[in-house]
Design an enzyme around this catalytic site. Structure first.
Site, PDB file in Angstrom:
ATOM      1  N   ARG B  50       0.804  -1.210   0.000  1.00  7.30           N
ATOM      2  CA  ARG B  50       0.000   0.000   0.000  1.00  7.30           C
ATOM      3  C   ARG B  50       0.846   1.273   0.000  1.00  7.30           C
ATOM      4  O   ARG B  50       0.686   2.155  -0.844  1.00  7.30           O
ATOM      5  CB  ARG B  50      -0.886  -0.010   1.245  1.00  7.30           C
ATOM      6  CG  ARG B  50      -2.082   0.885   1.194  1.00  7.30           C
ATOM      7  CD  ARG B  50      -2.876   0.691   2.469  1.00  7.30           C
ATOM      8  NE  ARG B  50      -2.812  -0.693   2.912  1.00  7.30           N
ATOM      9  CZ  ARG B  50      -3.637  -1.648   2.495  1.00  7.30           C
ATOM     10  NH1 ARG B  50      -4.602  -1.354   1.667  1.00  7.30           N
ATOM     11  NH2 ARG B  50      -3.500  -2.878   2.933  1.00  7.30           N
ATOM     12  N   THR B  51       1.775   1.352   0.930  1.00  9.41           N
ATOM     13  CA  THR B  51       2.561   2.575   1.070  1.00  9.41           C
ATOM     14  C   THR B  51       3.420   2.815  -0.175  1.00  9.41           C
ATOM     15  O   THR B  51       3.510   3.932  -0.672  1.00  9.41           O
ATOM     16  CB  THR B  51       3.444   2.492   2.328  1.00  9.41           C
ATOM     17  OG1 THR B  51       2.602   2.246   3.443  1.00  9.41           O
ATOM     18  CG2 THR B  51       4.207   3.777   2.550  1.00  9.41           C
ATOM     19  N   LYS B  79      24.976  -8.266   0.208  1.00  5.75           N
ATOM     20  CA  LYS B  79      26.431  -8.435   0.218  1.00  5.75           C
ATOM     21  C   LYS B  79      27.054  -7.784   1.445  1.00  5.75           C
ATOM     22  O   LYS B  79      28.276  -7.750   1.562  1.00  5.75           O
ATOM     23  CB  LYS B  79      27.039  -7.823  -1.054  1.00  5.75           C
ATOM     24  CG  LYS B  79      26.556  -8.485  -2.331  1.00  5.75           C
ATOM     25  CD  LYS B  79      27.048  -7.723  -3.558  1.00  5.75           C
ATOM     26  CE  LYS B  79      26.412  -8.270  -4.820  1.00  5.75           C
ATOM     27  NZ  LYS B  79      26.545  -7.321  -5.930  1.00  5.75           N
ATOM     28  N   ARG B 100      11.615   2.746   3.213  1.00  4.49           N
ATOM     29  CA  ARG B 100      11.101   1.927   4.312  1.00  4.49           C
ATOM     30  C   ARG B 100      12.198   0.947   4.714  1.00  4.49           C
ATOM     31  O   ARG B 100      12.880   0.395   3.855  1.00  4.49           O
ATOM     32  CB  ARG B 100       9.852   1.155   3.915  1.00  4.49           C
ATOM     33  CG  ARG B 100       9.515   0.085   4.996  1.00  4.49           C
ATOM     34  CD  ARG B 100       8.155  -0.493   4.877  1.00  4.49           C
ATOM     35  NE  ARG B 100       7.148   0.517   5.209  1.00  4.49           N
ATOM     36  CZ  ARG B 100       5.884   0.195   5.451  1.00  4.49           C
ATOM     37  NH1 ARG B 100       5.486  -1.044   5.413  1.00  4.49           N
ATOM     38  NH2 ARG B 100       5.016   1.139   5.719  1.00  4.49           N
ATOM     39  N   HIS B 128       5.749   6.362  11.115  1.00  3.99           N
ATOM     40  CA  HIS B 128       5.225   6.235   9.748  1.00  3.99           C
ATOM     41  C   HIS B 128       4.477   7.544   9.501  1.00  3.99           C
ATOM     42  O   HIS B 128       3.263   7.573   9.423  1.00  3.99           O
ATOM     43  CB  HIS B 128       4.304   5.018   9.690  1.00  3.99           C
ATOM     44  CG  HIS B 128       3.845   4.652   8.308  1.00  3.99           C
ATOM     45  ND1 HIS B 128       4.325   5.253   7.171  1.00  3.99           N
ATOM     46  CD2 HIS B 128       2.952   3.728   7.884  1.00  3.99           C
ATOM     47  CE1 HIS B 128       3.733   4.724   6.116  1.00  3.99           C
ATOM     48  NE2 HIS B 128       2.906   3.797   6.527  1.00  3.99           N
TER      49      HIS B 128
END
Lengths: 155, 303
Positions: B50-51, B79, B100, B128
């Site tokens: 969604r975000t 890595k 995120r 958020h």
């Protein structure tokens, strides 16, 4: 000779007194004294009316900036700082808890970025409570005194 | 205006209102290719449908090109690259970074090493902020004001970061809160102390329909199974904290139900057709709010 000094006097320098015995080596660590070239004498488990048992550190020809010495306030809040000139105590200081703490303390939140990547911790001290609490600049979680872990300075 | 969007704490009342004003302007005219010369990096170290789609839609509607990844699995992170190196590299490529990351505080750290604005699209369980701003935009749009509203917050008040950010952001606007949750998921003491220090009145209850007829906004959150050590307790609570249309009969006509989504069964399907249901429109408001956030961080203050 009951009042005999158990740690020999220094001519010039700084004496840190009233350090809780169990915090002595952490204080040495935080101040980076293990890398110091100055003459240092220290003793621990001396009787203390204030603390039960206490430690003392004497550093010759060394004077600390307030910001540096205040970093030990987290673990030795009652420590007394004596400035010595020519075997005489010329100044006495008590510690004040700094408003921010860079490094020294580990954030107690296991998911905090500072516990996973090479980042120096950074806290704001919350002084409205009787106990010291540290607010992490990164994860915004509080580390309280019971969970205070000191990061070693040793290289 | 601020250089990054990391935490709702950084945004003053004025910053919040300015962002919502811009969001309203974008809603009136949602396709404005003002950034056709910009590249926006969308880097998602953990999956989010969604975000990520909401931010990438916002960037596209602004005419920007979007580069990035939606999963750290195929990147140099596997890595052993540090976040610092990833951010240093990406900030050389893009004009703004939407990020995120699963670790708390990662966004703040990224903003300290990046040469371009960072938008925090979720840093672990911490913040958020774009969700909070779109919640506020939804409240403002439906109620006509943010001031002096009665807000019932229901569900997981202990772990729900959207709840914590919402009450911090709303604290600028004299709200009255009612917190409704099972004992296990009660609002943590630090947030109760925060509200008391700001003189914001609140009451607590375990009864879902408590005060429902006085509310201007009902903010529902999901009660997650993994928060309970006892699965039977979870089953019991899941069924108790489920809003259905028969509970809404005495509500204020303009009361709206918000939910950060995804919902499971905390809002019954029969509520969806009610005039009080607002959660899908709320998700749409996310695009306008994120267009506003991007525009402001790239230096556009008026449209």
């Amino acid at each position: 000779m009951e009042k005999q000094l158990k740690v020999s006097a220094i001519k010039d320098g700084t004496v840190l007194d009233h350090i809780p015995s169990d915090q002595l080596f952490r204080v040495i660590d935080i101040l980076g004294l293990n890398n110091s070239m100055n003459q240092i004498t220290f003793g621990t488990n001396f009787d203390s009316k204030l603390l039960g048992k206490k430690g003392i550190i004497k550093i010759s020809d060394k004077y600390f900036e307030a910001d540096d010495i205040n970093r030990i306030a987290l673990i030795a809040p009652l420590a007394k700082i004596n400035i010595i000139h020519d075997f005489e105590v010329v100044e006495k200081h008590v510690l004040t808890v700094p408003s921010t703490i860079k490094g020294i303390v580990k954030c107690m939140n296991p998911m905090c970025i500072t516990n996973h990547q090479p980042i120096e911790t950074f806290f704001t001290t919350i002084l409205d409570s009787p106990q010291i609490k540290l607010l992490c600049h990164y994860c915004e979680k509080v580390t309280d005194k019971d969970n205070l872990k000191i990061i070693s300075n040793r290289q | 205006m601020l250089k990054h969007l990391i935490s709702i704490h950084d945004y003053s009342r004025e910053d919040i209102l300015k962002t919502l004003e811009m969001a309203a302007a974008f809603e009136k005219n949602p396709t404005q290719p003002i950034f056709s010369n910009k590249v926006i990096a969308s880097i998602f170290f953990e999956p989010s449908t969604r975000t990520r789609l909401s931010f990438e839609t916002a960037a596209n509607r602004l005419g920007a090109r979007v580069v990035g990844f939606s999963d750290a699995g195929n990147t140099s992170v596997t890595k052993g690259e540090t976040l610092k190196d990833t951010i240093m590299m990406v900030s050389n490529y893009a004009d703004l970074i939407v990020m995120r990351h699963p670790l708390d505080g990662s966004a703040r750290y990224a903003s300290e090493v990046s040469s371009v604005p960072i938008i925090n699209a979720g840093d672990g369980s911490n913040q958020h902020p774009s969700q909070t701003l779109l919640d506020l935009y939804s409240i403002l749009k439906t109620q006509g004001t943010l001031n002096n509203l009665k807000i019932n917050v229901i569900g997981d008040l202990k772990y729900g970061r959207t709840v914590h950010s919402l009450l911090q952001a709303m604290s600028h606007f004299s709200p009255t809160f009612k917190f409704i949750s099972p004992n296990e998921l009660r609002l943590p003491q630090e947030y109760r102390e925060f509200l008391t220090s700001k003189n914001i009145p609140f009451t607590e209850s375990k009864l879902l329909s408590d005060g429902i007829n006085n509310a201007d906004i009902i903010y529902m959150t999901r009660v997650q199974k993994e928060r309970f050590s006892d699965p039977i307790e979870y089953e019991r609570i899941k069924n108790v904290y489920s809003l259905n249309s028969s509970m809404l009969q005495g509500c204020k006509p303009n009361m709206k139900i918000l939910h950060p989504l995804p919902r499971v069964n905390e809002i019954a399907q029969d509520v969806d057709s009610s005039s009080h249901a607002y959660y899908f429109a709320q998700a749409q408001n996310g695009v306008y709010t994120r267009m506003a956030i991007i525009a402001l961080l790239l230096g556009i203050n008026t449209l």
